[in-house]
Design a protein around this motif. Structure first.
Motif, PDB file in Angstrom:
ATOM      1  N   CYS A 145       0.852  -1.189   0.000  1.00 34.52           N
ATOM      2  CA  CYS A 145       0.000   0.000   0.000  1.00 34.52           C
ATOM      3  C   CYS A 145       0.887   1.237   0.000  1.00 34.52           C
ATOM      4  O   CYS A 145       1.780   1.346   0.851  1.00 34.52           O
ATOM      5  CB  CYS A 145      -0.887   0.015   1.237  1.00 34.52           C
ATOM      6  SG  CYS A 145      -1.668  -1.582   1.544  1.00 34.52           S
ATOM      7  N   GLY A 187       4.407  -5.939   7.892  1.00 32.80           N
ATOM      8  CA  GLY A 187       3.959  -6.822   6.854  1.00 32.80           C
ATOM      9  C   GLY A 187       2.609  -7.479   7.143  1.00 32.80           C
ATOM     10  O   GLY A 187       1.855  -7.060   8.009  1.00 32.80           O
ATOM     11  N   ARG A 218      -4.289  -7.449   5.773  1.00 29.88           N
ATOM     12  CA  ARG A 218      -5.081  -6.820   4.713  1.00 29.88           C
ATOM     13  C   ARG A 218      -5.485  -7.842   3.649  1.00 29.88           C
ATOM     14  O   ARG A 218      -6.048  -7.474   2.614  1.00 29.88           O
ATOM     15  CB  ARG A 218      -4.284  -5.655   4.095  1.00 29.88           C
ATOM     16  CG  ARG A 218      -5.232  -4.590   3.596  1.00 29.88           C
ATOM     17  CD  ARG A 218      -4.663  -3.324   3.072  1.00 29.88           C
ATOM     18  NE  ARG A 218      -5.804  -2.494   2.657  1.00 29.88           N
ATOM     19  CZ  ARG A 218      -5.833  -1.656   1.668  1.00 29.88           C
ATOM     20  NH1 ARG A 218      -4.754  -1.423   0.959  1.00 29.88           N
ATOM     21  NH2 ARG A 218      -6.929  -0.977   1.361  1.00 29.88           N
TER      22      ARG A 218
HETATM   23  S1  SF4 Z   1      -0.820  -4.563   3.956  1.00 26.57           S
HETATM   24 FE1  SF4 Z   1      -0.385  -3.325   5.788  1.00 26.57          FE
HETATM   25  S2  SF4 Z   1       1.799  -3.644   6.195  1.00 26.57           S
HETATM   26 FE2  SF4 Z   1       1.412  -4.309   4.074  1.00 26.57          FE
HETATM   27  S3  SF4 Z   1       1.850  -2.521   2.809  1.00 26.57           S
HETATM   28 FE3  SF4 Z   1      -0.349  -2.494   3.262  1.00 26.57          FE
HETATM   29  S4  SF4 Z   1      -0.531  -1.185   5.084  1.00 26.57           S
HETATM   30 FE4  SF4 Z   1       1.644  -1.803   4.932  1.00 26.57          FE
END
Ligand code: SF4
Length: 384
Positions: A145, A187, A218
């Motif tokens: 993200c 992560g 996520r």
């Molecule tokens: S899933 Fe969570 S930890 Fe991974 S890039 Fe997106 S916001 Fe960052």
């Protein structure tokens, strides 16, 4: 009598389905499309990959090249297919494709905006509040993200949590009986195999003072296929287990995501959403309301609305706090309080989450308190 089925998509997700890019994978059989390993193997990682899905602007092409050394780019085909091909303002695209704004430092940016390193007694553990710790178990995510607050570590192979680090983290938790709540994070911990996750959650569950485990992932948004029936069963063996996820935009509210959230809820895994308020993505009460009523239909609780942190390279996502308060005021009233999250600023440097609440109270003295309701109408109540 059978109850009528509730819609699996949000209205915006349904309206824009025709403008999404799934058609470029039309020859991929559903069996593969729904296989999370296929999704991981076929992630889009280069400008050339993305050009098959969207028309990139000159700025996006430059940003992809110039941010590559600092923060990886990767999108699962599932998530990429939610993007609008021609709309540079698409809320999914803004979250997943680099922009030149990332390259412009802001004087308020901080290396470690939440003081996570400052409160790190052993590598991989942040112990900031008395009874709970954050446990970083991986630096990988299916989609990176652009607004990630942990950009400094996530996607960096040198920050990968090895076997020794995980062992030291478990030892720390074992040695601290005040820790009753562990947030397994990264992560994205769902990038670990089921076997490794099962071992890790099992090891935590063996610690008598660990009462609650929270999995911060996520994957329900970016790779809902990850939650196979076997995976959900494995997770449910470690109750009480809660899942915190991160839906930001109605385009993410798809039938696949709905089925995943419902499957988790069916096995007693309580899901809560931690949305981030992002300029150009969801800085509009109508958008947030649509996501949140959809989440409630899937039995996922809208929990927090985060003001974006002061992390490097994300200042273009920040929404003025006054605007955030306006949005909160517009949320309360038209829909149930269950659909209204708590708007918080995670205080820079590790001060913790501080709720931001619109001013409803106009005056208070020994006699009475005067306030306005959600419609702006004045009311009075005795002070005691
Ligand atoms: S899933 Fe969570 S930890 Fe991974 S890039 Fe997106 S916001 Fe960052």
């Amino acid at each position: 009598m059978t109850a009528p089925a509730l819609p699996e998509e949000s209205p915006i997700a349904r309206d824009v389905r025709g403008s999404s890019s799934r058609s470029i994978w039309a020859d991929v059989p559903d069996e593969l499309w729904n296989d999370w390993r296929w999704q991981q193997r076929n992630r889009l990682r280069t400008a050339e990959d993305l050009e098959r899905v969207v028309t990139l602007s000159e700025g996006e092409r430059r940003a992809i090249a110039e941010t590559a050394g600092a923060f990886r780019m990767a999108l699962t085909p599932y998530y990429a297919a939610l993007m609008a091909r021609e709309d540079p303002a698409c809320g999914i695209r803004a979250q997943a494709i680099p922009r030149v704004d990332e390259l412009t430092p802001n004087p308020t940016d901080l290396d470690d905006p939440l003081g996570e390193e400052r409160f790190m007694p052993v590598p991989g553990i942040t112990h900031r509040y008395p009874d709970r710790v954050l446990f970083y178990v991986t630096h990988n995510c299916p989609v990176y993200c652009r607004h990630c607050t942990r950009k400094r570590k996530v996607s960096d192979p040198t920050s990968a949590a090895g076997h020794d680090q995980l062992g030291a983290g478990l030892d720390y938790i074992r040695a601290h009986p005040e820790v009753r709540d562990v947030l397994v994070s990264g992560g994205d911990p769902m990038t670990l195999s089921d076997e490794r996750l099962d071992q890790l959650l099992g090891a935590l569950r063996q610690i008598p003072h660990v009462e609650v485990i929270r999995l911060c992932t996520r994957n329900p948004v970016t790779l809902p296929q990850r939650f196979s029936a076997a995976t959900v069963e494995m997770l449910a063996r470690h109750h009480p287990l809660f899942l915190h996820t991160h839906f930001n935009h109605p385009r993410e509210c798809t039938p696949e995501a709905a089925r995943t959230l419902r499957a988790l809820a069916d096995r007693g895994i309580n899901c809560a959403n931690q949305m981030v308020l992002l300029a150009g993505v969801n800085d509009d009460a109508r958008i947030i309301r649509e996501v949140n009523v959809w989440l409630l239909r899937q039995r996922c609780r809208p929990y927090y609305l985060f003001q974006a942190d002061l992390a490097q390279g994300i200042s273009h996502f920040r929404v003025p706090v006054a605007r955030g308060l306006e949005i909160m005021r517009a949320l309360r009233g038209p829909v149930s309080g269950m659909a209204v999250p708590t708007y918080v600023i995670d205080a820079p440097g590790g001060g913790g989450k501080i709720p931001m609440v619109p001013a409803y109270v106009e005056s208070i003295d020994d006699e009475s308190v005067t306030f306005r309701n959600w419609q702006g109408l004045p009311y009075t109540y005795p002070s005691r």
